[in-house]
Design an enzyme around this catalytic site. Structure first.
Site, PDB file in Angstrom:
ATOM      1  N   TYR A  33       0.978  -1.253   0.084  1.00 58.37           N
ATOM      2  CA  TYR A  33      -0.147  -0.010  -0.111  1.00 58.37           C
ATOM      3  C   TYR A  33       0.840   1.317  -0.036  1.00 58.37           C
ATOM      4  O   TYR A  33       2.136   1.108   0.284  1.00 58.37           O
ATOM      5  CB  TYR A  33      -0.948  -0.017   1.188  1.00 58.37           C
ATOM      6  CG  TYR A  33      -0.102   0.285   2.704  1.00 58.37           C
ATOM      7  CD1 TYR A  33      -0.481   1.576   3.148  1.00 58.37           C
ATOM      8  CD2 TYR A  33       0.265  -0.716   3.226  1.00 58.37           C
ATOM      9  CE1 TYR A  33       0.433   1.621   4.426  1.00 58.37           C
ATOM     10  CE2 TYR A  33       1.038  -0.474   4.613  1.00 58.37           C
ATOM     11  CZ  TYR A  33       0.881   0.792   4.971  1.00 58.37           C
ATOM     12  OH  TYR A  33       1.576   1.152   6.241  1.00 58.37           O
ATOM     13  N   GLU A 184      12.222   2.276  14.419  1.00 57.09           N
ATOM     14  CA  GLU A 184      11.194   3.223  14.115  1.00 57.09           C
ATOM     15  C   GLU A 184       9.956   3.203  14.848  1.00 57.09           C
ATOM     16  O   GLU A 184       9.791   2.141  15.796  1.00 57.09           O
ATOM     17  CB  GLU A 184      10.954   3.106  12.506  1.00 57.09           C
ATOM     18  CG  GLU A 184      10.354   1.859  12.202  1.00 57.09           C
ATOM     19  CD  GLU A 184      10.085   1.879  10.656  1.00 57.09           C
ATOM     20  OE1 GLU A 184      10.087   2.972   9.996  1.00 57.09           O
ATOM     21  OE2 GLU A 184      10.102   0.625  10.171  1.00 57.09           O
ATOM     22  N   LEU A 209      11.144   1.451   7.387  1.00 56.38           N
ATOM     23  CA  LEU A 209      10.440   1.848   5.861  1.00 56.38           C
ATOM     24  C   LEU A 209      11.233   3.091   5.596  1.00 56.38           C
ATOM     25  O   LEU A 209      11.217   4.084   6.516  1.00 56.38           O
ATOM     26  CB  LEU A 209       8.929   2.002   6.112  1.00 56.38           C
ATOM     27  CG  LEU A 209       8.225   2.438   4.950  1.00 56.38           C
ATOM     28  CD1 LEU A 209       8.422   1.525   3.801  1.00 56.38           C
ATOM     29  CD2 LEU A 209       6.709   2.760   5.073  1.00 56.38           C
TER      30      LEU A 209
END
Length: 286
Positions: A33, A184, A209
């Site tokens: 996505y 993260e 990411l």
């Protein structure tokens, strides 16, 4: 007006939008996505987002459902049909529909879904005073660089943060040493200004990411003359940091002033954070 979705060539009310129960996105989370934001009618950093979408598809060996130009036309038409000036655009691509079986199906056609919802940015109080986070063990899979729809560990971490009265959970990898490395957040990238005044964030790789907002903020920091290093920081360094903030498409640059119930420095957003907040807001046209 009713929210309008795009699904595999058709536009219609989101309440009537459908994909097959044998879609591999539903059965296996076999999909990716991307999230874009629309501010005052302008898509922010669309090229970077679509490049990341292509990369995620390539890493999972999913054929793109259409060209970038065609996808941009779909996105723009979906925006027009929803009539929003400030919006969050969600794009999801799965490997497609096939009888449930683990190996890749031979002839499945990728499923493409595009939806919009109103964009809710951080409020004035949170921007001025900062937000609270907790830290949790990173239990995600080993390819966090792929923007996969398989987000259950992220969901659990975000729920734990909400139940603790916090916006976000920053995740740590406890395998490397006695002082775990922060990777993260559950849906954000993590930053500190360390004891020496250096702006730091985890380098790109399989552990995080590569956020689009992250990439823009790195460029803005360099342009502002901030000393910046893509170098991981530990839980101990986080607790000793001068400043901390998080970034994402929807959180923008958001100060972090409380971690695990303890204040960051004096408990207020610092100078570097405020500078980058302003510069990124200007980049977005806010």
């Amino acid at each position: 007006m009713a929210r309008i979705a795009y699904v595999n060539g058709r536009y219609g009310p989101i309440s009537a939008a459908r994909v097959s129960v044998e879609d591999r996105g539903f059965q296996f989370a076999d999909g990716v996505y991307e999230v874009l934001k629309l501010i005052r009618g302008r898509l922010v950093d669309a090229d970077r987002h679509l490049a990341r979408l292509r990369r995620s598809l390539g890493e999972l060996r999913i054929e793109p459902p259409c060209s970038d130009a065609a996808l941009q036309r779909v996105v723009k038409e979906t925006i027009t049909r929803n009539g929003l000036g400030n919006a969050l655009i969600y794009i999801q691509v799965s490997r497609g529909t096939a009888p449930r079986n683990h190996p890749f199906p031979a002839a499945a056609k990728p499923t493409l879904v595009v939806t919009l919802r109103r964009l809710n940015l951080p409020g004035a109080t949170e921007l001025e005073k900062g937000t609270k986070i907790i830290t949790l063990l990173d239990e995600r899979w080993g390819r966090c660089d792929i923007k996969s729809t398989g987000l259950l560990p992220n969901v659990l971490a975000k729920q734990a943060a909400q139940e603790a009265g916090c916006r976000e959970a920053w995740l740590y990898d406890a395998a490397a040493s006695d002082d775990p490395v922060i990777t993260e957040g559950s849906s954000t990238n993590a930053w500190i200004v360390d004891e020496n005044g250096v702006l730091r964030t985890h380098p790109t790789g399989s552990a995080i990411l590569g956020g689009v907002t992250r990439s823009v903020v790195l460029e803005l920091a360099v342009a502002a003359g901030v000393k910046v290093e893509q170098r991981a920081f530990t839980l101990g360094e986080l607790r000793r940091a001068r400043e901390a903030f998080l970034t994402s498409a929807t959180s923008l640059v958001l100060p972090v002033t409380t971690i695990d119930g303890h204040p960051v420095a004096n408990g207020m957003p610092g100078e570097t954070t405020r500078r980058l907040m302003a510069d990124y807001a200007a980049h977005c046209g806010i």
